[in-house]
Design a protein around this motif. Structure first.
Motif, mmCIF file in Angstrom:
data_model
loop_
_atom_site.group_PDB
_atom_site.id
_atom_site.type_symbol
_atom_site.label_atom_id
_atom_site.label_comp_id
_atom_site.label_asym_id
_atom_site.label_seq_id
_atom_site.Cartn_x
_atom_site.Cartn_y
_atom_site.Cartn_z
ATOM 1 N N TYR A 142 -77.640 38.043 26.656
ATOM 2 C CA TYR A 142 -76.633 37.697 25.772
ATOM 3 C C TYR A 142 -77.450 37.365 24.349
ATOM 4 C CZ TYR A 142 -73.321 37.477 29.757
ATOM 5 O OH TYR A 142 -72.845 37.782 30.768
ATOM 6 N N GLN A 143 -78.598 37.419 24.291
ATOM 7 C CA GLN A 143 -79.347 37.196 22.932
ATOM 8 C C GLN A 143 -80.578 37.958 23.121
ATOM 9 O OE1 GLN A 143 -79.893 33.011 24.451
ATOM 10 N NE2 GLN A 143 -81.843 33.305 23.307
ATOM 11 N N THR A 144 -81.288 38.091 21.700
ATOM 12 C CA THR A 144 -82.674 38.568 21.521
ATOM 13 C C THR A 144 -83.559 37.492 22.000
ATOM 14 O OG1 THR A 144 -81.724 39.958 19.623
ATOM 15 C CG2 THR A 144 -84.261 39.382 19.925
ATOM 16 N N LEU A 148 -90.403 37.837 25.098
ATOM 17 C CA LEU A 148 -89.721 38.272 26.541
ATOM 18 C C LEU A 148 -89.092 39.646 26.123
ATOM 19 C CD1 LEU A 148 -90.139 37.336 29.373
ATOM 20 C CD2 LEU A 148 -87.942 36.276 28.974
ATOM 21 N N ASN A 149 -89.326 40.242 25.196
ATOM 22 C CA ASN A 149 -88.277 41.158 24.550
ATOM 23 C C ASN A 149 -87.974 42.273 25.443
ATOM 24 O OD1 ASN A 149 -87.461 42.380 22.313
ATOM 25 N ND2 ASN A 149 -89.140 43.097 21.204
ATOM 26 N N ILE A 150 -88.749 43.021 26.014
ATOM 27 C CA ILE A 150 -88.364 44.284 26.680
ATOM 28 C C ILE A 150 -87.646 43.737 27.923
ATOM 29 C CG2 ILE A 150 -89.191 46.082 28.222
ATOM 30 C CD1 ILE A 150 -89.768 46.236 24.999
ATOM 31 N N TYR A 151 -87.928 42.662 28.712
ATOM 32 C CA TYR A 151 -87.258 42.283 29.737
ATOM 33 C C TYR A 151 -85.615 41.949 29.178
ATOM 34 C CZ TYR A 151 -85.486 39.094 33.189
ATOM 35 O OH TYR A 151 -84.572 38.470 34.417
ATOM 36 N N ALA A 152 -85.315 41.113 28.118
ATOM 37 C CA ALA A 152 -84.147 40.657 27.829
ATOM 38 C C ALA A 152 -83.511 42.123 27.176
ATOM 39 C CB ALA A 152 -84.448 39.778 26.652
ATOM 40 N N PHE A 157 -79.087 45.975 28.464
ATOM 41 C CA PHE A 157 -78.805 47.246 28.795
ATOM 42 C C PHE A 157 -77.727 47.068 30.239
ATOM 43 C CE2 PHE A 157 -79.127 50.791 31.744
ATOM 44 C CZ PHE A 157 -78.573 51.844 30.919
ATOM 45 N N ALA A 158 -78.452 46.275 31.184
ATOM 46 C CA ALA A 158 -77.580 46.083 32.271
ATOM 47 C C ALA A 158 -76.530 45.638 32.386
ATOM 48 C CB ALA A 158 -78.617 45.264 33.470
ATOM 49 N N LEU A 159 -76.131 44.724 31.521
ATOM 50 C CA LEU A 159 -74.935 43.868 31.247
ATOM 51 C C LEU A 159 -73.880 44.921 30.947
ATOM 52 C CD1 LEU A 159 -73.047 41.449 31.653
ATOM 53 C CD2 LEU A 159 -73.975 40.891 29.200
ATOM 54 N N SER A 160 -74.331 45.748 29.888
ATOM 55 C CA SER A 160 -73.460 46.673 29.017
ATOM 56 C C SER A 160 -73.255 47.817 30.041
ATOM 57 C CB SER A 160 -74.286 47.265 27.897
ATOM 58 O OG SER A 160 -73.333 48.109 27.236
ATOM 59 N N PHE A 161 -74.152 48.317 30.532
ATOM 60 C CA PHE A 161 -73.950 49.425 31.542
ATOM 61 C C PHE A 161 -72.880 48.939 32.726
ATOM 62 C CE2 PHE A 161 -75.519 50.930 35.942
ATOM 63 C CZ PHE A 161 -75.020 52.103 35.865
ATOM 64 N N ALA A 237 -75.272 31.460 28.047
ATOM 65 C CA ALA A 237 -74.922 32.984 27.735
ATOM 66 C C ALA A 237 -73.973 33.207 26.523
ATOM 67 C CB ALA A 237 -74.156 33.607 29.133
ATOM 68 N N PHE A 238 -73.093 32.280 26.272
ATOM 69 C CA PHE A 238 -71.801 32.489 25.499
ATOM 70 C C PHE A 238 -72.068 31.591 24.258
ATOM 71 C CE2 PHE A 238 -70.063 33.166 29.858
ATOM 72 C CZ PHE A 238 -69.681 34.440 29.651
ATOM 73 N N LEU A 239 -72.668 30.639 24.104
ATOM 74 C CA LEU A 239 -73.103 29.929 22.888
ATOM 75 C C LEU A 239 -73.606 30.768 21.719
ATOM 76 C CD1 LEU A 239 -73.485 26.033 23.652
ATOM 77 C CD2 LEU A 239 -71.563 27.352 22.607
ATOM 78 N N PRO A 240 -74.596 31.554 22.053
ATOM 79 C CA PRO A 240 -75.615 32.133 20.900
ATOM 80 C C PRO A 240 -74.715 32.894 20.016
ATOM 81 C CG PRO A 240 -76.695 32.377 22.917
ATOM 82 C CD PRO A 240 -75.451 31.540 23.183
ATOM 83 N N LYS A 241 -73.523 33.344 20.507
ATOM 84 C CA LYS A 241 -72.871 34.357 19.572
ATOM 85 C C LYS A 241 -72.062 33.498 18.561
ATOM 86 C CE LYS A 241 -69.731 35.406 22.789
ATOM 87 N NZ LYS A 241 -68.848 36.018 23.651
ATOM 88 N N PHE A 242 -71.978 32.306 18.641
ATOM 89 C CA PHE A 242 -71.572 31.273 17.545
ATOM 90 C C PHE A 242 -72.641 30.853 16.740
ATOM 91 C CE2 PHE A 242 -68.560 31.084 21.382
ATOM 92 C CZ PHE A 242 -67.679 31.388 20.703
ATOM 93 N N PHE A 243 -73.960 31.091 16.828
ATOM 94 C CA PHE A 243 -74.886 30.703 15.749
ATOM 95 C C PHE A 243 -75.410 31.826 15.211
ATOM 96 C CE2 PHE A 243 -74.128 27.329 19.019
ATOM 97 C CZ PHE A 243 -74.610 26.238 18.296
ATOM 98 N N PRO A 244 -76.168 31.575 14.363
ATOM 99 C CA PRO A 244 -76.897 32.344 13.403
ATOM 100 C C PRO A 244 -77.966 32.979 13.939
ATOM 101 C CG PRO A 244 -76.688 30.666 11.978
ATOM 102 C CD PRO A 244 -76.102 30.110 13.199
ATOM 103 N N LYS A 245 -77.866 34.463 14.117
ATOM 104 C CA LYS A 245 -78.949 35.140 14.959
ATOM 105 C C LYS A 245 -80.454 34.561 14.883
ATOM 106 C CE LYS A 245 -76.397 39.418 16.065
ATOM 107 N NZ LYS A 245 -75.181 38.667 15.686
#
Length: 270
Positions: A142-144, A148-152, A157-161, A237-245
């Motif tokens: 749910y975030q960058t 741990l860049n490639i794993y995330a 991808f897995a979630l979107s797929f 999982a859900f809070l990051p969407k409400f904060f600046p990236k």
């Protein structure tokens, strides 16, 4: 007689999911790279739950992995109504400091294997009045997550797929779900040689694999689209969407950035 297939089943969440399914009288097809632990898990599950357990020692990053797994499992396809794509791992470190080969390997396991096995088993799962497919994502989906860049990225991808696949199969007998666990109390921290501060942070929020597995299997059979075990993990999982990236990325980077005394390490949260 119903069977369930679980990848990454030797330890951790995969092992716990296999046990949870065995408690529900599913016979098991278990796949893992760690043959010794896989055999120990199989023996334990047979003793505890008196189910049939068959194992395959297989590295899912290998080019022939898909054909080997599906050929091996084919004798049970008439009874195989649950498939769990649990296998996956990551590497903690700066992208430029890790080899390209090992980062491609993460993609092979976390993305290519999950996609390949989903594709291969959809026709099998269509044979039943009701069947289930569970793909492992992560709260990191749910975030960058710098360092741990490639794993995330693979978990995003897995979630979107899995979301897209669920929609495509909405009129089929197959219920498709994504599992997004957070920090879980497995031995991956020891194998990863993670630094003291990261260990302490993980210890504060760890869930047991057994608790994650119970929530996962309950959610799977209830037909949930996304399963995020634990209140703290739901927030993550859900809070990051409400904060600046940039703020979210900085917080994640502070957790995973390698300090001078801490070498790059392998994380295997499955």
């Amino acid at each position: 007689m119903s069977y369930a297939l679980v990848t990454g089943a030797a330890k951790g969440i995969g092992k716990a999911i296999a046990a949870e399914l065995a408690q529900r009288n599913y016979h098991l097809l278990l796949v893992d790279l760690d043959d010794t632990s896989l055999q120990e898990t199989a023996t334990a599950l047979v003793g505890l739950y008196h189910v049939h357990v068959h194992t395959l020692h297989q590295d899912l990053s290998q080019p022939d992995a898909l054909s080997r797994v599906t050929t091996w499992s084919s004798r049970w396809h008439d009874q195989l109504s649950v498939v769990v794509n649990n296998a996956g791992y990551g590497i903690n470190g700066a992208f430029e400091n890790l080899t390209l080969e090992e980062q491609f390997n993460i993609i092979d396991v976390n993305v290519k294997a999950q996609v390949g096995l989903s594709y291969a088993y959809i026709p099998v799962l269509r044979r039943f009045p009701k069947s289930w497919l569970l793909n492992l994502a992560s709260t990191t989906a749910y975030q960058t997550v710098p360092y741990l860049n490639i794993y995330a990225a693979t978990k995003a991808f897995a979630l979107s797929f899995t979301r897209g696949l669920r929609y495509e199969l909405r009129h089929s007998p197959i219920s498709v779900s994504a599992l997004s666990p957070g920090s879980t109390d497995t031995d991956f921290v020891n194998r990863a040689r993670m630094g003291g501060s990261t260990r302490k942070l993980a210890d504060r929020f760890n869930m047991t694999p057994e608790k994650v597995a119970k929530i996962a299997v309950n959610g799977l059979f209830k037909g949930k689209a996304e399963i995020v075990p634990g209140f703290v993990n739901k927030l993550n999982a859900f809070l990051p969407k409400f904060f600046p990236k940039p703020l979210v990325e900085k917080i994640a980077a502070n957790i995973y950035e390698q300090r001078e005394e801490t070498p790059a390490v392998i994380i295997t949260p499955g």
